[in-house]
Design a protein around this motif. Structure first.
Motif, PDB file in Angstrom:
ATOM      1  N   MET A 143       7.136  69.800  20.619  1.00  0.00           N
ATOM      2  CA  MET A 143       6.016  70.245  21.546  1.00  0.00           C
ATOM      3  C   MET A 143       6.663  71.450  22.312  1.00  0.00           C
ATOM      4  SD  MET A 143       5.595  66.412  23.075  1.00  0.00           S
ATOM      5  CE  MET A 143       5.015  67.111  24.824  1.00  0.00           C
ATOM      6  N   THR A 144       7.867  71.550  22.681  1.00  0.00           N
ATOM      7  CA  THR A 144       8.202  72.722  23.623  1.00  0.00           C
ATOM      8  C   THR A 144       8.397  73.929  22.559  1.00  0.00           C
ATOM      9  OG1 THR A 144       9.645  71.451  24.906  1.00  0.00           O
ATOM     10  CG2 THR A 144      10.123  73.572  24.863  1.00  0.00           C
ATOM     11  N   GLY A 145       8.753  73.524  21.033  1.00  0.00           N
ATOM     12  CA  GLY A 145       8.744  74.605  20.359  1.00  0.00           C
ATOM     13  C   GLY A 145       7.409  75.136  20.171  1.00  0.00           C
ATOM     14  N   GLY A 146       6.384  74.275  20.054  1.00  0.00           N
ATOM     15  CA  GLY A 146       4.977  74.646  19.825  1.00  0.00           C
ATOM     16  C   GLY A 146       4.595  75.492  21.235  1.00  0.00           C
ATOM     17  N   ALA A 147       4.864  75.286  22.327  1.00  0.00           N
ATOM     18  CA  ALA A 147       4.667  75.885  23.614  1.00  0.00           C
ATOM     19  C   ALA A 147       5.346  77.421  23.551  1.00  0.00           C
ATOM     20  CB  ALA A 147       5.052  75.160  24.752  1.00  0.00           C
ATOM     21  N   GLY A 152       5.491  82.886  22.500  1.00  0.00           N
ATOM     22  CA  GLY A 152       6.251  83.917  21.735  1.00  0.00           C
ATOM     23  C   GLY A 152       5.318  84.677  21.000  1.00  0.00           C
ATOM     24  N   PHE A 153       4.267  83.977  20.472  1.00  0.00           N
ATOM     25  CA  PHE A 153       3.463  85.033  19.575  1.00  0.00           C
ATOM     26  C   PHE A 153       2.384  85.721  20.358  1.00  0.00           C
ATOM     27  CE2 PHE A 153       4.197  81.834  15.927  1.00  0.00           C
ATOM     28  CZ  PHE A 153       4.807  82.759  15.194  1.00  0.00           C
ATOM     29  N   PHE A 249      -1.373  82.494  14.916  1.00  0.00           N
ATOM     30  CA  PHE A 249       0.033  81.822  15.046  1.00  0.00           C
ATOM     31  C   PHE A 249      -0.133  81.037  16.569  1.00  0.00           C
ATOM     32  CE2 PHE A 249       1.877  85.199  12.333  1.00  0.00           C
ATOM     33  CZ  PHE A 249       2.474  84.101  11.649  1.00  0.00           C
ATOM     34  N   ALA A 250      -0.604  81.559  17.519  1.00  0.00           N
ATOM     35  CA  ALA A 250      -0.629  80.926  18.783  1.00  0.00           C
ATOM     36  C   ALA A 250      -1.597  79.737  18.718  1.00  0.00           C
ATOM     37  CB  ALA A 250      -1.172  81.849  20.195  1.00  0.00           C
ATOM     38  N   CYS A 251      -2.593  79.603  17.973  1.00  0.00           N
ATOM     39  CA  CYS A 251      -3.447  78.607  17.918  1.00  0.00           C
ATOM     40  C   CYS A 251      -3.022  77.422  17.066  1.00  0.00           C
ATOM     41  CB  CYS A 251      -4.804  78.855  17.274  1.00  0.00           C
ATOM     42  SG  CYS A 251      -5.999  79.510  18.339  1.00  0.00           S
ATOM     43  N   GLY A 252      -2.233  78.140  16.021  1.00  0.00           N
ATOM     44  CA  GLY A 252      -1.481  77.095  15.124  1.00  0.00           C
ATOM     45  C   GLY A 252      -0.110  76.372  16.162  1.00  0.00           C
ATOM     46  N   ALA A 253       0.279  76.937  16.834  1.00  0.00           N
ATOM     47  CA  ALA A 253       1.461  76.305  17.811  1.00  0.00           C
ATOM     48  C   ALA A 253       0.602  75.133  18.789  1.00  0.00           C
ATOM     49  CB  ALA A 253       2.270  77.364  18.450  1.00  0.00           C
ATOM     50  N   LEU A 302      -9.687  76.292  12.627  1.00  0.00           N
ATOM     51  CA  LEU A 302      -9.266  75.445  11.524  1.00  0.00           C
ATOM     52  C   LEU A 302      -7.841  75.496  11.597  1.00  0.00           C
ATOM     53  CD1 LEU A 302     -11.336  77.167   8.577  1.00  0.00           C
ATOM     54  CD2 LEU A 302     -11.649  74.710   9.497  1.00  0.00           C
ATOM     55  N   VAL A 303      -7.091  76.631  12.067  1.00  0.00           N
ATOM     56  CA  VAL A 303      -5.628  76.788  12.084  1.00  0.00           C
ATOM     57  C   VAL A 303      -5.058  75.468  13.040  1.00  0.00           C
ATOM     58  CG1 VAL A 303      -3.900  78.006  13.126  1.00  0.00           C
ATOM     59  CG2 VAL A 303      -5.386  79.049  11.317  1.00  0.00           C
ATOM     60  N   ALA A 304      -5.735  75.421  14.198  1.00  0.00           N
ATOM     61  CA  ALA A 304      -5.447  74.666  15.219  1.00  0.00           C
ATOM     62  C   ALA A 304      -5.473  73.137  14.782  1.00  0.00           C
ATOM     63  CB  ALA A 304      -6.069  74.878  16.510  1.00  0.00           C
TER      64      ALA A 304
END
Length: 417
Positions: A143-147, A152-153, A249-253, A302-304
């Protein structure tokens, strides 16, 4: 252990969490910067994808030679050294006039050297938290990696615009140094989990032992292949939407963050075995619609949605630990991590190659279709029941398997299942 409060009250989890989070932010920023830099210089979707995910492909070499270090090095020293190595690599890649071949050589060396890192990190997590708390702890890291990836992106995209890709690489290098300092001064010095020196021979011997069990093989393959192919889709974001790759990338995260939160905190043990395949299908299916070349708003949705499916890895890692003796947990998690990263590199290469011949949208849809096909292939080893209390796999007669052997330098071979 079922609550975040209990988790963060565990000694050492907070500095462990902080070091991993900062390192993820550094990887995100430097990966985006390098992919942007290579695409600007070459205009090649394939080279751009390999610049971002090429180190993952190099994990194959590391997994075959260095992975025994995951259980045979002091965790604190290993994590500190790997963060400093990544900082140095980012500084080299930021050098003006660095030839393209040299930039990829640095990526190769860094990827090989970092291959034991996942095993060291997640093996240490398995020591810091109780065994039943591993999934919750791993989900918090995800979760934190996603945040961190969202930040980051987003921030990385802004930094690339304002300070250039090379400036962003230097920012990433400084973040790696911060991660090294947190690991060095925040974690307790621990001995290796297994005595003996790391070697290629020990790496091969233990990898063979881990691979000898059919249930573990199913778990490894389910961790590696669908995930790696979908990351091939992600590797084409820069080529698909050069001006908006950071948003994709941000929506994927964000989607990954949502999936890890739901699975790590709210899904009961009873439902975990049932959700694995549906989540792996969700991971790939939305990318099939990229064959229609959707506009940016739909592409973001779609990515999210697809990235929620990355939570399947949590369930598979929990199953892997249930199948693995404690003294081999670091190398088992390292092998799962290295194999997954290696397949991500393969996915990036395959997707980039298809995109080079056709278009980024076609490349994304093609590798997504492959991922769906792999997930739909029957895998009976993933349907073995799991003990809700101890996480141990149940035998054919429904009784728990024998308890794990105590820690030894040379564990006895297991029977092939």
């Amino acid at each position: 252990m079922r609550t975040y409060r209990e988790l963060f009250r565990t000694p050492e989890f907070t500095p462990f969490f902080a070091a991993a989070s900062v390192q993820t932010a550094a990887q995100t920023a430097t990966g985006l910067a390098l992919g942007t830099l290579v695409y600007a210089r070459t205009g090649s979707p394939l080279l751009s994808a390999l610049a971002m995910f090429g180190p993952s492909l190099a994990q194959v070499a590391g997994a075959l030679t260095l992975l025994s270090a995951a259980d045979r090095l002091p965790p604190r020293a290993a994590l500190t050294a790997l963060a400093l190595l990544s900082a140095g690599a980012a500084c080299v890649q930021a050098a003006p006039g660095l030839p393209l071949w040299a930039a990829f050589a640095v990526l190769l060396v860094t990827g090989v050297a970092a291959s034991p890192g996942g095993g060291v990190r997640y093996g240490l997590l398995n020591e810091i938290v109780p065994r039943e708390g591993f999934l919750l702890g791993r989900s918090v890291l995800n979760m934190t990696g996603g945040a961190m990836q969202i930040c980051g992106f987003a921030v990385g995209g802004a930094l690339v615009t304002v300070f250039s890709a090379r400036g962003t690489l230097l920012v990433g290098a400084s973040l790696y140094v911060v991660a090294a300092a947190v690991a060095r001064f925040g974690l307790t010095a621990r001995p290796p989990r297994v005595t003996g020196r790391p070697s290629v021979r020990e790496t091969w011997r233990t990898n063979a032992l881990l691979w000898s069990s059919a249930p573990r093989r199913y778990v490894f393959l389910a961790l590696w292949v669908p995930n790696g192919l979908v990351v091939g889709c992600e590797s084409l974001y820069v080529a698909y939407a050069p001006g908006h790759a950071g948003l994709l990338f941000a929506c994927g995260a964000l989607g990954m963050l949502a999936g890890d939160t739901l699975v790590g905190r709210f899904v009961t043990t009873r439902w975990r075995a049932r959700l694995g395949a549906p989540l792996r299908l969700l991971l790939a299916a939305p990318y099939l619609l990229f064959a229609l070349r959707p506009g940016l708003p739909l592409a973001l949705v779609l990515v999210a949605l697809a990235s929620v499916g990355f939570a399947a890895s949590l369930l598979l890692q929990e199953r892997l630990l249930a199948l693995t003796p404690q003294e081999l947990s670091g190398q088992a998690l390292g092998l799962s991590s290295s194999g997954m990263l290696a397949m991500q590199g393969v996915g990036a290469a395959v997707a980039g190659g298809i995109a080079q011949l056709t278009s980024p949208a076609t490349g994304m849809a093609a590798v997504a279709g492959l991922s769906v096909a792999v997930t739909l292939t029957p895998a009976p080893g993933l349907r073995t029941p799991v003990d809700a209390d101890g996480g141990r796999l149940l035998g054919a007669n429904g009784s728990p398997r024998a308890s794990r052997t105590p820690r030894t330098a040379h564990p006895a071979p297991e029977e092939t299942s």
